[in-house]
Write an enzyme that holds these catalytic residues in place. Structure first.
Site, mmCIF file in Angstrom:
data_model
loop_
_atom_site.group_PDB
_atom_site.id
_atom_site.type_symbol
_atom_site.label_atom_id
_atom_site.label_comp_id
_atom_site.label_asym_id
_atom_site.label_seq_id
_atom_site.Cartn_x
_atom_site.Cartn_y
_atom_site.Cartn_z
ATOM 1 N N GLU A 145 -11.482 4.214 -0.566
ATOM 2 C CA GLU A 145 -11.873 4.476 0.827
ATOM 3 C C GLU A 145 -12.698 5.757 0.949
ATOM 4 O O GLU A 145 -12.375 6.789 0.386
ATOM 5 C CB GLU A 145 -10.645 4.567 1.744
ATOM 6 C CG GLU A 145 -9.529 5.461 1.283
ATOM 7 C CD GLU A 145 -8.482 4.710 0.495
ATOM 8 O OE1 GLU A 145 -8.822 3.732 -0.160
ATOM 9 O OE2 GLU A 145 -7.323 5.144 0.506
ATOM 10 N N LYS A 185 2.644 3.636 -5.671
ATOM 11 C CA LYS A 185 2.130 2.612 -6.598
ATOM 12 C C LYS A 185 3.180 2.158 -7.613
ATOM 13 O O LYS A 185 3.151 1.030 -8.073
ATOM 14 C CB LYS A 185 0.867 3.122 -7.292
ATOM 15 C CG LYS A 185 -0.186 3.648 -6.309
ATOM 16 C CD LYS A 185 -0.417 2.721 -5.106
ATOM 17 C CE LYS A 185 -1.125 3.411 -3.954
ATOM 18 N NZ LYS A 185 -1.094 2.627 -2.697
ATOM 19 N N ASP A 234 -3.355 -2.996 -2.396
ATOM 20 C CA ASP A 234 -4.426 -2.001 -2.363
ATOM 21 C C ASP A 234 -4.358 -1.150 -3.640
ATOM 22 O O ASP A 234 -3.320 -1.066 -4.292
ATOM 23 C CB ASP A 234 -4.268 -1.096 -1.126
ATOM 24 C CG ASP A 234 -5.493 -0.196 -0.916
ATOM 25 O OD1 ASP A 234 -5.346 0.870 -0.301
ATOM 26 O OD2 ASP A 234 -6.597 -0.552 -1.393
ATOM 27 N N ASN A 235 -5.483 -0.519 -4.007
ATOM 28 C CA ASN A 235 -5.536 0.511 -5.045
ATOM 29 C C ASN A 235 -5.217 0.026 -6.451
ATOM 30 O O ASN A 235 -4.622 0.775 -7.244
ATOM 31 C CB ASN A 235 -4.580 1.663 -4.713
ATOM 32 C CG ASN A 235 -4.756 2.167 -3.322
ATOM 33 O OD1 ASN A 235 -3.837 2.083 -2.495
ATOM 34 N ND2 ASN A 235 -5.932 2.699 -3.022
ATOM 35 N N ASP A 285 0.832 -1.204 0.000
ATOM 36 C CA ASP A 285 0.000 0.000 0.000
ATOM 37 C C ASP A 285 0.863 1.250 0.000
ATOM 38 O O ASP A 285 0.482 2.291 0.524
ATOM 39 C CB ASP A 285 -0.925 -0.014 1.234
ATOM 40 C CG ASP A 285 -2.043 1.015 1.126
ATOM 41 O OD1 ASP A 285 -2.612 1.377 2.185
ATOM 42 O OD2 ASP A 285 -2.328 1.470 -0.002
HETATM 43 C C1 LIG Z 1 -5.438 9.908 -8.646
HETATM 44 C C2 LIG Z 1 -5.569 9.464 -7.190
HETATM 45 C C3 LIG Z 1 -4.731 10.009 -6.222
HETATM 46 C C4 LIG Z 1 -4.845 9.603 -4.898
HETATM 47 C C5 LIG Z 1 -5.806 8.652 -4.574
HETATM 48 C C6 LIG Z 1 -5.965 8.240 -3.183
HETATM 49 C C7 LIG Z 1 -5.060 7.155 -2.668
HETATM 50 C C8 LIG Z 1 -5.684 6.081 -2.019
HETATM 51 C C9 LIG Z 1 -4.876 5.091 -1.442
HETATM 52 O O1 LIG Z 1 -5.457 4.036 -0.804
HETATM 53 C C10 LIG Z 1 -3.493 5.162 -1.507
HETATM 54 O O2 LIG Z 1 -2.785 4.151 -0.915
HETATM 55 C C11 LIG Z 1 -2.885 6.244 -2.149
HETATM 56 C C12 LIG Z 1 -1.402 6.385 -2.208
HETATM 57 O O3 LIG Z 1 -0.895 7.184 -3.008
HETATM 58 N N1 LIG Z 1 -0.699 5.684 -1.359
HETATM 59 C C13 LIG Z 1 0.742 5.859 -1.280
HETATM 60 C C14 LIG Z 1 1.158 5.568 0.148
HETATM 61 C C15 LIG Z 1 2.337 5.956 0.581
HETATM 62 C C16 LIG Z 1 2.743 5.698 2.011
HETATM 63 O O4 LIG Z 1 3.826 4.762 2.026
HETATM 64 C C17 LIG Z 1 5.055 5.447 2.284
HETATM 65 N N2 LIG Z 1 5.991 4.962 1.278
HETATM 66 C C18 LIG Z 1 5.908 5.141 -0.039
HETATM 67 N N3 LIG Z 1 6.896 4.492 -0.687
HETATM 68 C C19 LIG Z 1 7.629 3.880 0.270
HETATM 69 C C20 LIG Z 1 8.788 3.063 0.239
HETATM 70 N N4 LIG Z 1 9.388 2.752 -0.929
HETATM 71 N N5 LIG Z 1 9.278 2.595 1.403
HETATM 72 C C21 LIG Z 1 8.672 2.905 2.555
HETATM 73 N N6 LIG Z 1 7.569 3.682 2.663
HETATM 74 C C22 LIG Z 1 7.061 4.168 1.523
HETATM 75 C C23 LIG Z 1 4.739 6.918 2.195
HETATM 76 O O5 LIG Z 1 5.599 7.659 3.049
HETATM 77 C C24 LIG Z 1 3.301 6.941 2.667
HETATM 78 O O6 LIG Z 1 3.189 6.822 4.064
HETATM 79 C C25 LIG Z 1 -3.671 7.240 -2.734
HETATM 80 C C26 LIG Z 1 -6.632 8.112 -5.540
HETATM 81 C C27 LIG Z 1 -6.528 8.530 -6.862
HETATM 82 MG MG LIG Z 2 -4.040 2.531 -0.356
#
Ligand SMILES: Cc1ccc(Cc2cc(O)c(O)c(C(=O)NC/C=C/[C@H]3O[C@@H](n4cnc5c(N)ncnc54)[C@H](O)[C@@H]3O)c2)cc1
Ligand SMILES: [Mg+2]
Length: 214
Positions: free
Chosen positions: A199, A144, A169-170, A141
């Site tokens: 969500e 992406k 997820d997603n 999660d």
């Molecule tokens: C167009 C659009 C945009 C947004 C949404 C809405 C939407 C709905 C969702 O359920 C989503 O999960 C997301 C989403 O972007 N999630 C990314 C979540 C990252 C978290 O993980 C952390 N992280 C990211 N890469 C790493 C990595 N390598 N090593 C360690 N931690 C990492 C970050 O520090 C964050 O804590 C977005 C829906 C549609």
């Molecule tokens: Mg998510």
């Protein structure tokens, strides 16, 4: 300075949830996200699907990629038998600090190891640093565009065994097309899609469950 959304989410947990009661922490976060401020937690609808996959699997060794505020960490850890371990990776120090407090409020810190750092740096170190042979369950999660490279990295590091379950997820929104194409076409995975909603919204989203065949 203004508080951040994760800090306001933590305040809502402290205000409305009971210490040591994971379900009340989950409900407090879902209420906050529905009625105050949307946040990118897996949420209650997809969360129920996550619950059923975890309950059916009863995993001993769990890896979560992307802790954020710890909502899914609490959802998973509350279902684990004592002695089981969940390692969750989060490279944003501010989010990690909030998540630690959410996990502690739920009283689950004994089952959870939150590691501050990037998945790509820590996946290769799971064996020597944490004594992990293979994972039974992995929840993806995080960013992406990291789902596919990190899955290949876990394969290359021998962290997946016959029967390991990956849950992503997603897979529709924001979407992970390269990862989906891989797990759905690779002979090393048996994959299936759980249709749901993004969500706290009516937009379509879903989870992909992929079993590693070795
Ligand atoms: C167009 C659009 C945009 C947004 C949404 C809405 C939407 C709905 C969702 O359920 C989503 O999960 C997301 C989403 O972007 N999630 C990314 C979540 C990252 C978290 O993980 C952390 N992280 C990211 N890469 C790493 C990595 N390598 N090593 C360690 N931690 C990492 C970050 O520090 C964050 O804590 C977005 C829906 C549609
Ligand atoms: Mg998510």
């Amino acid at each position: 300075t203004r508080s951040t959304r994760p800090q306001r989410l933590l305040n809502a947990v402290r205000k409305h949830a009971t210490r040591g009661d994971p379900q009340s922490v989950i409900s407090a976060i879902d209420h906050f996200c529905r009625h105050s401020e949307w946040a990118m937690n897996i949420g209650d609808e997809k969360g129920s699907i996550l619950d059923s996959v975890v309950s059916e699997l009863n995993p001993e060794k769990v890896l979560e990629l992307g802790t954020y505020c710890g909502y899914s960490t609490v959802r998973i850890a509350r279902l684990l038998p004592p002695g089981a371990r969940l390692i969750t990776l989060e490279f944003n120090a501010d989010y990690a600090a909030i998540a630690r407090q959410v996990i502690a409020w739920a009283g689950l810190e004994d089952r959870v190891q939150l590691v501050e750092g990037a998945s790509e740096d820590w996946i290769p170190r799971m064996k020597e640093h944490f004594g992990i042979e293979t994972f039974d369950f992995v929840f993806l999660d995080h960013w992406k565009d990291r789902y596919l490279p990190d899955t290949k990295l876990m394969e290359d590091c021998g962290l997946l065994r016959k029967g390991t379950v990956l849950l992503a997820d997603n897979v529709i929104c924001p979407g992970v097309p390269d990862y989906l194409q891989y797990v759905r076409n690779s002979l090393s995975y048996k994959s299936c899609y759980f249709k749901s909603h993004l969500e706290y919204t009516k937009a379509e989203d879903g989870l992909e469950k992929s079993v590693f065949l070795g």
